[in-house]
Design a protein around this motif. Structure first.
Motif, PDB file in Angstrom:
ATOM      1  N   UNK A 187       0.841  -1.186   0.000  1.00 38.05           N
ATOM      2  CA  UNK A 187       0.000   0.000   0.000  1.00 38.05           C
ATOM      3  C   UNK A 187       0.880   1.242   0.000  1.00 38.05           C
ATOM      4  N   UNK A 188       0.523   2.188  -0.837  1.00 38.75           N
ATOM      5  CA  UNK A 188       1.156   3.495  -0.914  1.00 38.75           C
ATOM      6  C   UNK A 188       0.015   4.495  -1.067  1.00 38.75           C
ATOM      7  N   UNK A 189      -0.353   5.140   0.019  1.00 34.23           N
ATOM      8  CA  UNK A 189      -1.572   5.931   0.037  1.00 34.23           C
ATOM      9  C   UNK A 189      -1.393   7.111   0.989  1.00 34.23           C
ATOM     10  N   UNK A 190      -1.902   8.273   0.605  1.00 27.90           N
ATOM     11  CA  UNK A 190      -1.870   9.443   1.476  1.00 27.90           C
ATOM     12  C   UNK A 190      -3.290   9.749   1.911  1.00 27.90           C
ATOM     13  N   UNK A 191      -3.480   9.917   3.204  1.00 24.79           N
ATOM     14  CA  UNK A 191      -4.785  10.289   3.752  1.00 24.79           C
ATOM     15  C   UNK A 191      -4.634  11.736   4.215  1.00 24.79           C
ATOM     16  N   UNK A 192      -5.245  12.664   3.478  1.00 26.18           N
ATOM     17  CA  UNK A 192      -5.036  14.071   3.796  1.00 26.18           C
ATOM     18  C   UNK A 192      -6.329  14.834   4.074  1.00 26.18           C
ATOM     19  N   UNK A 193      -7.398  14.108   4.320  1.00 27.27           N
ATOM     20  CA  UNK A 193      -8.657  14.772   4.660  1.00 27.27           C
ATOM     21  C   UNK A 193      -9.486  13.836   5.529  1.00 27.27           C
ATOM     22  N   UNK A 194     -10.451  14.415   6.227  1.00 28.66           N
ATOM     23  CA  UNK A 194     -11.329  13.590   7.047  1.00 28.66           C
ATOM     24  C   UNK A 194     -12.231  12.766   6.149  1.00 28.66           C
TER      25      UNK A 194
END
Length: 169
Positions: free
Chosen positions: A82-89
């Motif tokens: 997995x390569x993922x950015x979580x940048x919001x609710x």
């Protein structure tokens, strides 16, 4: 305050060699488990490890880490990363579903625990044939083209517009 969580290579609690260790991982199952257990940015305030089927968790994580041939020349890599950015609710279930999509996994509540199930080759557990279907009880139906989705919506942060959220169809 927005918290950006970089999932690419998370440090997570994972089972290794007969014990739990806290170490770097790109395994989608371990990252999903980390999101469930973290009380800082996940669901850890509402659940603990007793809510997760630990044996199945380990089996699915091991499946993700299995080495597979990449192009037939003997080069191998992990089956899933997995390569993922979580940048919001986001809603937790939506986020976990997106993370699970990286390895064909889904999270289900079964037998009193959360279980991670990966769509993988397995022995059939039930076969439906004319020998075990009551005559006249089987109905097959299809969705019409009119009822089939034909549009996709993509949301992104537009750098040219002061990083406002934009939606494109």
């Amino acid at each position: 305050n927005n918290i950006t969580v970089l999932v690419r290579g998370r440090t997570v609690d994972k089972y290794q060699g007969g014990m739990w260790v806290n170490q770097y991982s790109q395994n989608p199952i371990w990252c999903m488990y980390d999101l469930l257990m973290s009380s800082r940015y996940g669901l850890g305030r509402y659940m603990d490890s007793s809510h997760v089927d630990q044996a199945l968790l380990l089996e699915m994580a091991t499946y993700c880490n299995a080495q597979v041939d990449t192009d037939g020349d003997g080069t191998t890599e992990n089956r899933f990363q997995i390569n993922m950015v979580i940048d919001s609710q986001q809603r937790a279930l939506d986020l976990l579903s997106a993370m699970g999509a990286t390895c064909r996994a889904m999270m289900v509540w079964s037998q009193g625990t959360i279980r991670f199930i990966i769509d993988k080759e397995a022995t059939a557990s039930q076969m439906f044939t004319m020998g075990n279907i009551i005559r006249g009880s089987f109905i097959e139906s299809w969705t019409s083209l009119r009822e089939t989705d034909n549009v996709i919506e993509i949301q992104y942060m537009d750098a040219a517009n002061d990083y406002t959220r934009e939606t494109v169809q």
